[in-house]
Structures are given as C-alpha cells and as structure tokens.
Design an enzyme around this catalytic site. Sequence first.
Site, mmCIF file in Angstrom:
data_model
loop_
_atom_site.group_PDB
_atom_site.id
_atom_site.type_symbol
_atom_site.label_atom_id
_atom_site.label_comp_id
_atom_site.label_asym_id
_atom_site.label_seq_id
_atom_site.Cartn_x
_atom_site.Cartn_y
_atom_site.Cartn_z
ATOM 1 N N ALA A 1 37.631 55.434 58.517
ATOM 2 C CA ALA A 1 38.238 54.429 57.855
ATOM 3 C C ALA A 1 37.906 52.868 57.976
ATOM 4 O O ALA A 1 37.562 52.247 57.089
ATOM 5 C CB ALA A 1 39.816 54.657 57.525
ATOM 6 N N GLY A 2 38.006 52.779 59.299
ATOM 7 C CA GLY A 2 37.467 51.388 59.541
ATOM 8 C C GLY A 2 36.029 50.952 59.447
ATOM 9 O O GLY A 2 36.003 49.976 58.623
ATOM 10 N N ASP B 1 44.008 57.013 57.814
ATOM 11 C CA ASP B 1 43.170 56.629 56.686
ATOM 12 C C ASP B 1 44.123 55.596 55.968
ATOM 13 O O ASP B 1 43.727 54.680 55.345
ATOM 14 C CB ASP B 1 42.900 57.684 55.859
ATOM 15 C CG ASP B 1 41.543 58.484 56.394
ATOM 16 O OD1 ASP B 1 41.565 59.142 57.467
ATOM 17 O OD2 ASP B 1 40.453 57.874 56.291
ATOM 18 N N ARG C 1 31.198 56.737 57.351
ATOM 19 C CA ARG C 1 32.555 57.437 57.242
ATOM 20 C C ARG C 1 33.472 56.702 58.643
ATOM 21 O O ARG C 1 32.894 56.202 59.262
ATOM 22 C CB ARG C 1 32.714 58.643 57.401
ATOM 23 C CG ARG C 1 31.713 59.304 58.525
ATOM 24 C CD ARG C 1 32.383 60.692 58.930
ATOM 25 N NE ARG C 1 33.848 60.614 59.283
ATOM 26 C CZ ARG C 1 34.044 60.138 60.550
ATOM 27 N NH1 ARG C 1 32.960 60.088 61.700
ATOM 28 N NH2 ARG C 1 35.190 60.375 60.968
ATOM 29 N N LYS D 1 45.033 49.266 57.842
ATOM 30 C CA LYS D 1 45.112 50.605 57.426
ATOM 31 C C LYS D 1 46.494 50.842 56.870
ATOM 32 O O LYS D 1 46.937 52.075 56.271
ATOM 33 C CB LYS D 1 45.116 51.850 58.429
ATOM 34 C CG LYS D 1 43.970 51.537 59.445
ATOM 35 C CD LYS D 1 42.785 52.275 58.884
ATOM 36 C CE LYS D 1 41.504 52.076 59.740
ATOM 37 N NZ LYS D 1 41.700 52.780 61.052
ATOM 38 N N ALA E 1 39.597 54.256 66.309
ATOM 39 C CA ALA E 1 40.561 53.712 66.851
ATOM 40 C C ALA E 1 41.255 54.423 68.017
ATOM 41 O O ALA E 1 41.658 54.171 69.190
ATOM 42 C CB ALA E 1 41.732 53.402 65.757
ATOM 43 N N ARG F 1 35.722 56.168 47.667
ATOM 44 C CA ARG F 1 36.658 57.021 48.401
ATOM 45 C C ARG F 1 38.143 56.681 48.002
ATOM 46 O O ARG F 1 38.737 55.401 48.366
ATOM 47 C CB ARG F 1 36.485 57.121 49.711
ATOM 48 C CG ARG F 1 34.939 57.781 49.980
ATOM 49 C CD ARG F 1 34.952 58.250 51.424
ATOM 50 N NE ARG F 1 35.660 59.351 51.793
ATOM 51 C CZ ARG F 1 36.114 59.951 53.033
ATOM 52 N NH1 ARG F 1 35.379 59.255 54.089
ATOM 53 N NH2 ARG F 1 36.501 60.853 53.160
ATOM 54 N N SER G 1 38.129 59.531 65.116
ATOM 55 C CA SER G 1 38.467 58.171 64.782
ATOM 56 C C SER G 1 38.150 57.016 65.746
ATOM 57 O O SER G 1 38.468 57.385 67.001
ATOM 58 C CB SER G 1 40.154 58.277 64.664
ATOM 59 O OG SER G 1 40.628 56.741 65.083
ATOM 60 N N CYS H 1 39.449 65.295 64.240
ATOM 61 C CA CYS H 1 38.738 64.523 63.301
ATOM 62 C C CYS H 1 37.860 63.511 64.488
ATOM 63 O O CYS H 1 37.696 63.642 65.647
ATOM 64 C CB CYS H 1 39.242 63.750 62.483
ATOM 65 S SG CYS H 1 37.928 63.148 61.254
#
Length: 320
Positions: A22-23, A202, A20, A238, A137, A63, A135, A133
Amino acid sequence: MLIPDEVKQIANDIKEMRIRGAGEIARAAVKTLRITVQNSKAKTVEELLEELRTTAEIVINTRPTAVSLPNGIRFVSKKVRKELERNPSVEELKDTVDKAVKEFIVNSQRAVQRIGEIGSKRIRNGDVLLTHCNSAAALSVILNAAQQNKDIRVFATETRPKFQGHITCKILRDAGIDVTLIIDSAVRLYMNKIDTAIVGADAISSNGALVNKIGTSTVALVAKEARTLFFVAAETYKFSPETLIGELIEIEERDIEEVIDREELERIGNPKVLNPAFDITPPHYIDLIITEKGIIPPQAAFTILQEEFGWLSGDKKSLF
Ligand code: RI2
C-alpha cells in the site's frame, strides 16, 4: 491530452502488482502527477488541472482498496488548491506539484521508519512473531527490533494466491533473522507458539476496522482465541476519510487465474471461483495500531482521521 507512456506504465504496474504494497503504490501514484506536469504542454492553469485530474483518475482506478493511493493524490491536490488561492502561473503550479510529490514521498518513507522505531519497543527479547503477506510497515518493526539485537523468531505465512510471504522471508533472511515459512492454513496450529502477530494495512476505517490482505482476519481471530497479541503497523495515510462520510471500503476482486489456471479449472468441472484480495478485521480483534504519530487503540482511528483530514473529506473523484 496525451497521457505520458510512463504514467500508463506505472498505472499498469500497480494494477498487475509489479508495484505493490500500500505504501509503495501511493508513492508510485503521486509520481505520476509529477510525470504529468513534466510532460505537460498546458498553456493555462485550467488545462494543467484537467491533465492532473485525468492522471489522478487513471491511477486511482488501478486498485480500489488501498486508500493510501487516493490519500497520496489528496496530499498533492490539497497543496495545489492552496496555491490556486494566489493565482499562480502554469510554471508555478507545476513547481507546487513537484514539491508536494517530493514531500509526500519523503514523509511516507520517514513514517515507515518511525513506525519501526516506535513499534520495536513493544517487541521483547526472545519473542516469536508471526506476519502475514508482505508489509513494509510491519517489517520495519521487526527489522528495528532485530537491529536492537533482540533475539526474535518469525513465522511468515505464504499468503496465497500471490505468495507475498516469500518476499517477506527473503527480506528477513537477508537481515539474518530466524524465519519459518508456513502455509496460510497452518496459522491455528502454530498460534500458541506466537507472542505477537503483526501485519500491515491497506486501509483503516473510521471505526478502527482493518482492511488488509486476504487471510488477515483469520490470523486475528486465531490470535484472539489463543490470547496472542495482534498489532497493526499503519501510516496515517492508510486511514480512510471516505469512511467518515459513510462510504464502505471496496474489496478488490482479482483475476481467478491467480487462484487456478483455466485447464485445471475445466478438469475439475468449472466450479465458480472467487479471488478477493483483502478482508476485514473488526476493531475488537486488534490490540493496537502503530502509526508514525504513536501507538493508538483502533478506537482512536476517528481522531486520526479528524486530525489528518478534518470533517470535510473530499470525494475521491474530484480531487483537483
Ligand atoms: P505496506 C499489501 O497489499 C498487503 O496487504 C500489506 O499488508 C499492505 O499492502 C501494506 O503494505 P498488496 O499490494 O504499505 O500486496 O506496509 O495487495 O508495505
């Protein structure tokens, strides 16, 4: 065509969120193209392309929201299309895929590092930060600032229903950073203590709107009201080229059992339950977006899209 088990496994891990962020899912997705060519028995270029198309479709459908996933595939398919202009052999085309996959992975990891270097300049000594969350980044910015010996404190939201905030806490604590875990609904109570809220992405649309983990737009709204800065850390893959041609970014709806188990649901009289994984933050709540190319206002999303993808943004379903 026989889909390699490893491809099926990766697709399933992305779907179930064992892979999980996004990257990370973009890197996993492009790897499935390499696995496909490595396992391929294709005798013609057309057969090989058909196999790549099948794999791309499987992973793209895992996804729907994280645009990094089709953009990763798009990066490889662009190199493949270029190579096709010189009538390559099957082996040559396999080699092109292999090299493109490596290039995407290296570039994407460098982008996260670069975002950290650039974004950390905007973090001051003594700042109190908030992140939502988990991330890579956004954490790259925070970790880079800490490495520069800036004295920072971080508030991390739990991020219901899957508690990615716990992963964030572990990473920041391992780096020796002062972290406080709060429930998502405590964001308003603590926002006045926060200098900067920083989150990942995302997807970013052509008008600069951010699609990120559910609850992000509440953080942004509360930050705006409290005059707290709201930063987004996002690699340029992204940004969603489909939004240039009017498409909307689909918000993934996940299994309601992530929110409540069946037994408890029944006990409380079977109400309807919704479990959207993401929400949308309008551009006017965003102070800046930190990309690997530099810091931009959300209004510059359009320029990034033009530079990265041009006007002719392809259809996700016909990448190869
Ligand atoms: P990086 C995650 O999605 C979070 O929404 C996070 O903000 C975003 O991806 C970007 O993460 P999920 O996979 O690419 O937890 O910055 O649904 O790691």
